[in-house]
Motif scaffolding. Sequence first.
Motif, PDB file in Angstrom:
ATOM      1  N   GLU A  62      10.528  16.219 -11.304  1.00  0.00           N
ATOM      2  CA  GLU A  62      10.590  16.196  -9.843  1.00  0.00           C
ATOM      3  C   GLU A  62      10.007  17.465  -9.229  1.00  0.00           C
ATOM      4  OE1 GLU A  62      13.712  15.666  -6.126  1.00  0.00           O
ATOM      5  OE2 GLU A  62      14.445  15.367  -8.167  1.00  0.00           O
ATOM      6  N   VAL A  63      10.326  18.616  -9.801  1.00  0.00           N
ATOM      7  CA  VAL A  63       9.817  19.870  -9.240  1.00  0.00           C
ATOM      8  C   VAL A  63       8.297  19.969  -9.399  1.00  0.00           C
ATOM      9  CG1 VAL A  63       9.792  22.384  -9.604  1.00  0.00           C
ATOM     10  CG2 VAL A  63      11.967  21.158  -9.368  1.00  0.00           C
ATOM     11  N   ALA A 142      15.086  19.973  -6.480  1.00  0.00           N
ATOM     12  CA  ALA A 142      15.018  18.610  -7.032  1.00  0.00           C
ATOM     13  C   ALA A 142      16.265  17.829  -6.627  1.00  0.00           C
ATOM     14  CB  ALA A 142      14.859  18.668  -8.552  1.00  0.00           C
TER      15      ALA A 142
END
Length: 173
Positions: A62-63, A142
């Motif tokens: 996600e990051v 995130a």
Amino acid sequence: MGLEIWFTVLVLAVGVERLAELVVSKRNAAWSFERGGVETGQGHFPFMVVLHTGLLVGALVEVWVRRPDPPAVLVWTMLGLVVASQALRWWCITTLGPRWNTRVIVVPGLAPVTDGPYRLFSHPNYVAVVAEGVALPLVGGAWVTGVVFTVVNAGLLVVRIRVENRALAGLAA
């Protein structure tokens, strides 16, 4: 370095910590089995492994994909919570000593542990797990991973705590 790099280093450090836990857990499980330990709740264990691995992988993905820009106050506050959750987890591990492992193994005849964090509440390790499950992803922004892990982990903890409570109910007081 950008947040993504620092966050990756943090997640890798947590991953190494998890590997250290597994080494301790394996040694401690052997200690328990040598003393007649009985394992219960094996059915949910593989799901727990996948979920906890998913937390680390999901947060990294996600990051790196979303490239969020969380406010510094959130990053530092959540980092403090991650460190505090690690401290609580290792307090639990050291308090339980050779009785701690990642599975539910109870050695008949041993009294329940009521020292350390266990004098404060019944399942302190899960407080650490919940705190870390929220905080670790949020260090990198995130939030999707944090929410998904928290919701799925809540269901898993209902099962896990019931299994542990049943297993511990048979110990001498």
